[in-house]
Scaffold this motif. Structure first.
Motif, PDB file in Angstrom:
ATOM      1  N   LEU A 315      48.598 -25.125 104.693  1.00 18.18           N
ATOM      2  CA  LEU A 315      47.903 -26.376 104.403  1.00 18.18           C
ATOM      3  C   LEU A 315      48.878 -27.369 103.786  1.00 18.18           C
ATOM      4  O   LEU A 315      49.483 -27.100 102.746  1.00 18.18           O
ATOM      5  N   ASN A 316      49.022 -28.520 104.417  1.00 18.72           N
ATOM      6  CA  ASN A 316      49.872 -29.584 103.879  1.00 18.72           C
ATOM      7  C   ASN A 316      48.980 -30.538 103.081  1.00 18.72           C
ATOM      8  O   ASN A 316      48.257 -31.354 103.647  1.00 18.72           O
ATOM      9  N   THR A 317      49.014 -30.422 101.754  1.00 16.63           N
ATOM     10  CA  THR A 317      48.152 -31.241 100.909  1.00 16.63           C
ATOM     11  C   THR A 317      48.516 -32.722 100.978  1.00 16.63           C
ATOM     12  O   THR A 317      47.685 -33.581 100.674  1.00 16.63           O
ATOM     13  N   ASP A 318      49.760 -33.026 101.371  1.00 14.59           N
ATOM     14  CA  ASP A 318      50.171 -34.434 101.451  1.00 14.59           C
ATOM     15  C   ASP A 318      49.426 -35.179 102.561  1.00 14.59           C
ATOM     16  O   ASP A 318      49.293 -36.407 102.514  1.00 14.59           O
ATOM     17  N   ASP A 319      48.940 -34.438 103.559  1.00 10.22           N
ATOM     18  CA  ASP A 319      48.230 -35.058 104.683  1.00 10.22           C
ATOM     19  C   ASP A 319      46.715 -34.916 104.561  1.00 10.22           C
ATOM     20  O   ASP A 319      45.987 -35.250 105.493  1.00 10.22           O
ATOM     21  N   ASN A 320      46.240 -34.417 103.419  1.00 10.55           N
ATOM     22  CA  ASN A 320      44.808 -34.179 103.243  1.00 10.55           C
ATOM     23  C   ASN A 320      44.182 -35.322 102.444  1.00 10.55           C
ATOM     24  O   ASN A 320      44.714 -35.725 101.396  1.00 10.55           O
ATOM     25  N   ASP A 321      43.052 -35.854 102.926  1.00 11.38           N
ATOM     26  CA  ASP A 321      42.402 -36.985 102.253  1.00 11.38           C
ATOM     27  C   ASP A 321      41.688 -36.578 100.973  1.00 11.38           C
ATOM     28  O   ASP A 321      41.345 -37.420 100.145  1.00 11.38           O
ATOM     29  N   LEU A 322      41.449 -35.276 100.787  1.00 12.78           N
ATOM     30  CA  LEU A 322      40.659 -34.790  99.657  1.00 12.78           C
ATOM     31  C   LEU A 322      41.529 -34.329  98.485  1.00 12.78           C
ATOM     32  O   LEU A 322      41.193 -34.549  97.326  1.00 12.78           O
ATOM     33  N   LEU A 323      42.655 -33.686  98.808  1.00  9.17           N
ATOM     34  CA  LEU A 323      43.443 -32.996  97.781  1.00  9.17           C
ATOM     35  C   LEU A 323      44.576 -33.855  97.243  1.00  9.17           C
ATOM     36  O   LEU A 323      45.112 -34.736  97.934  1.00  9.17           O
ATOM     37  N   LYS A 324      44.927 -33.584  96.006  1.00 11.23           N
ATOM     38  CA  LYS A 324      46.055 -34.240  95.362  1.00 11.23           C
ATOM     39  C   LYS A 324      47.347 -33.766  96.031  1.00 11.23           C
ATOM     40  O   LYS A 324      47.558 -32.566  96.193  1.00 11.23           O
ATOM     41  N   PRO A 325      48.228 -34.672  96.449  1.00  8.82           N
ATOM     42  CA  PRO A 325      49.457 -34.261  97.137  1.00  8.82           C
ATOM     43  C   PRO A 325      50.289 -33.297  96.285  1.00  8.82           C
ATOM     44  O   PRO A 325      50.622 -33.584  95.144  1.00  8.82           O
ATOM     45  N   ALA A 326      50.598 -32.151  96.874  1.00  5.90           N
ATOM     46  CA  ALA A 326      51.399 -31.145  96.166  1.00  5.90           C
ATOM     47  C   ALA A 326      52.235 -30.335  97.144  1.00  5.90           C
ATOM     48  O   ALA A 326      52.594 -29.190  96.867  1.00  5.90           O
ATOM     49  N   GLY A 327      52.513 -30.908  98.305  1.00  7.45           N
ATOM     50  CA  GLY A 327      53.338 -30.211  99.276  1.00  7.45           C
ATOM     51  C   GLY A 327      52.558 -29.208 100.117  1.00  7.45           C
ATOM     52  O   GLY A 327      51.329 -29.200 100.130  1.00  7.45           O
ATOM     53  N   VAL A 328      53.294 -28.341 100.797  1.00 12.09           N
ATOM     54  CA  VAL A 328      52.688 -27.339 101.687  1.00 12.09           C
ATOM     55  C   VAL A 328      52.276 -26.107 100.887  1.00 12.09           C
ATOM     56  O   VAL A 328      53.042 -25.608 100.064  1.00 12.09           O
ATOM     57  N   LYS A 329      51.063 -25.631 101.116  1.00 18.10           N
ATOM     58  CA  LYS A 329      50.540 -24.446 100.448  1.00 18.10           C
ATOM     59  C   LYS A 329      50.304 -23.345 101.483  1.00 18.10           C
ATOM     60  O   LYS A 329      49.780 -23.605 102.565  1.00 18.10           O
ATOM     61  N   PHE A 330      50.692 -22.129 101.140  1.00 18.25           N
ATOM     62  CA  PHE A 330      50.435 -20.967 101.985  1.00 18.25           C
ATOM     63  C   PHE A 330      49.363 -20.119 101.314  1.00 18.25           C
ATOM     64  O   PHE A 330      49.473 -19.771 100.131  1.00 18.25           O
ATOM     65  N   ILE A 331      48.332 -19.769 102.061  1.00 11.78           N
ATOM     66  CA  ILE A 331      47.196 -19.012 101.518  1.00 11.78           C
ATOM     67  C   ILE A 331      47.018 -17.755 102.350  1.00 11.78           C
ATOM     68  O   ILE A 331      46.944 -17.818 103.585  1.00 11.78           O
ATOM     69  N   GLU A 332      46.960 -16.606 101.690  1.00 10.97           N
ATOM     70  CA  GLU A 332      46.807 -15.338 102.396  1.00 10.97           C
ATOM     71  C   GLU A 332      45.456 -15.244 103.097  1.00 10.97           C
ATOM     72  O   GLU A 332      44.463 -15.836 102.653  1.00 10.97           O
ATOM     73  N   GLU A 333      45.424 -14.479 104.175  1.00 14.42           N
ATOM     74  CA  GLU A 333      44.183 -14.219 104.883  1.00 14.42           C
ATOM     75  C   GLU A 333      43.159 -13.608 103.930  1.00 14.42           C
ATOM     76  O   GLU A 333      43.445 -12.633 103.232  1.00 14.42           O
ATOM     77  N   GLY A 334      41.976 -14.220 103.863  1.00 11.09           N
ATOM     78  CA  GLY A 334      40.919 -13.733 102.984  1.00 11.09           C
ATOM     79  C   GLY A 334      41.031 -14.203 101.550  1.00 11.09           C
ATOM     80  O   GLY A 334      40.150 -13.931 100.737  1.00 11.09           O
ATOM     81  N   GLU A 335      42.090 -14.937 101.205  1.00  9.88           N
ATOM     82  CA  GLU A 335      42.306 -15.392  99.825  1.00  9.88           C
ATOM     83  C   GLU A 335      41.636 -16.747  99.601  1.00  9.88           C
ATOM     84  O   GLU A 335      41.574 -17.592 100.498  1.00  9.88           O
ATOM     85  N   THR A 336      41.097 -16.943  98.398  1.00  9.69           N
ATOM     86  CA  THR A 336      40.519 -18.221  97.999  1.00  9.69           C
ATOM     87  C   THR A 336      41.287 -18.762  96.794  1.00  9.69           C
ATOM     88  O   THR A 336      41.473 -18.057  95.804  1.00  9.69           O
ATOM     89  N   VAL A 337      41.749 -19.995  96.887  1.00 13.15           N
ATOM     90  CA  VAL A 337      42.472 -20.628  95.786  1.00 13.15           C
ATOM     91  C   VAL A 337      41.814 -21.960  95.457  1.00 13.15           C
ATOM     92  O   VAL A 337      41.083 -22.528  96.283  1.00 13.15           O
ATOM     93  N   ARG A 338      42.050 -22.441  94.245  1.00 10.77           N
ATOM     94  CA  ARG A 338      41.549 -23.745  93.823  1.00 10.77           C
ATOM     95  C   ARG A 338      42.696 -24.733  93.796  1.00 10.77           C
ATOM     96  O   ARG A 338      43.712 -24.506  93.125  1.00 10.77           O
TER      97      ARG A 338
END
Length: 376
Positions: A315-338
């Protein structure tokens, strides 16, 4: 007159006597705006300890509601200081790469960014916290990185030539040295291992005496039909005239030394080495497909290897209209992060981001209370 002259000469010859008498100095009363200390005097002798605290609307620049300071040869061990009660003292974050003196403090509204030590990473990628009316808005936690390693394995009759640590960063190299009277089965007296994807590579073996040559390991030798031996890591194969097959079928499992170096599995690592098999595990963000155990056949070929497939969302937060820009995030399969929402969605609001079957799912921006009670 002679006695006075003699005393003057003694002072010249032994000036250390005067310095010894004035080695300790008294302290003047410290300044403390917004607070008070006891006992209150104009000067204090060396070794005197003061207790101090702050008035209403203020607090100490150190932890606690009172503190002490001691006169040490003309200077106070800790300079008393009171700050506004809406300011914040420095946060205490274990395994973080920063140093602060005891009296460091931050103004209300200050954003504090944490850099974790090598081998650690911010939990849930949350690396900042804000001073909000005397309290930090969140607790930054530096946890062990997925690709870092714990303490290196213990090897009989060997010691590690590095300072002890509980966590080592990825790609760290550490060296072993054998006990006197023992030698490592290598060309040198020391041998290193590496931290690769969260696991240590195989270590050396320290054996008594020097019966084996460089690169040989007598414990890894296997008998051949002719009574000869073939060494671990040898690429000699049956049928080349240098060894026999001991009557084994070509697909019958045998010791792994016959097949040479362990095969490389992309994004995977060997986690267990047995005389008869290897066991693999995938790195974080990857899932194992196929057998985790690999054997060596008598024809010198390895059994079927596993593969490591992608098991994460990007997920590239810099291109997301909802999230505060913080670069690219990698999230594991089945993982939930805030992840923190943009400021226009109100302060201290977060979105729960989940990775399911390689697809990102985002919840609306909600504060912590709403998220906790599912009222968003």
């Amino acid at each position: 007159m002679c006695i006075r002259y003699l005393g003057f000469l003694l002072l010249i010859w032994f000036p250390g006597g005067l310095r010894a008498q004035s080695a300790t100095q008294s302290c003047t009363a410290p300044r403390l705006d917004g607070g008070f200390f006891v006992p209150k005097q104009e000067t204090y002798s060396d070794g005197t300890t003061l207790s101090f605290t702050c008035n209403n609307g203020y607090k100490l620049a150190v932890k606690g509601w009172w503190a002490t300071t001691t006169c040490q040869n003309g200077a106070w061990s800790h300079e008393p200081q009171c700050i506004d009660e809406e300011d914040c003292i420095a946060p205490e974050i274990p395994n973080a790469n920063y140093t602060t003196s005891p009296d460091v403090w931050y103004k209300d509204g200050h954003v504090f960014r944490v850099t974790c030590n090598k081998g650690y990473e911010p939990k849930n990628r949350a690396a900042t916290t804000r001073c909000n009316k005397g309290q930090w808005t969140s607790v930054v936690v530096c946890e062990k990185s997925f690709d870092s390693c714990g303490e290196p394995p213990r090897i009989p009759h060997a010691v590690i030539k590095h300072e002890y640590k509980e966590v080592f960063a990825a790609d760290t190299q550490v060296y072993y040295e054998c006990e006197d009277g023992y030698t490592v089965q290598a060309a040198e007296d020391t041998k290193s291992i590496f931290c690769v994807h969260g696991f240590w590579t195989d270590g050396p073996t320290c054996s008594k005496g020097t019966g084996s040559g460089p690169g040989q390991d007598v414990s890894a030798e296997v008998e051949t039909g002719g009574g000869d031996t073939t060494n671990a890591g040898s690429e000699t194969q049956p049928g080349d005239g240098s060894s026999t097959n001991s009557g084994l079928n070509e697909h019958e499992p045998t010791t792994i030394s016959r097949c040479g170096n362990p095969p490389v599995v992309r994004d995977g690592v060997v986690v267990e080495t047995d005389r008869m098999f290897l066991k693999y595990k995938c790195s974080r963000y990857y899932a194992l497909v196929g057998p985790e155990t690999v054997m060596c056949y008598s024809d010198g070929m390895w059994s079927k290897l596993p593969t490591c497939k992608d098991a994460y969302c990007k997920l590239n937060t810099d291109d997301n209209d909802l999230l505060k820009p913080a670069g690219v995030k990698f999230i594991e399969e089945g993982e939930t992060v805030r992840l923190e929402c943009k400021p226009e969605y109100y302060f201290d609001n977060y979105s729960e981001v989940r990775c399911t079957n390689g697809t990102i799912q985002l919840s609306p921006c909600c504060n912590r209370v709403q998220l906790k009670f599912n009222t968003c």
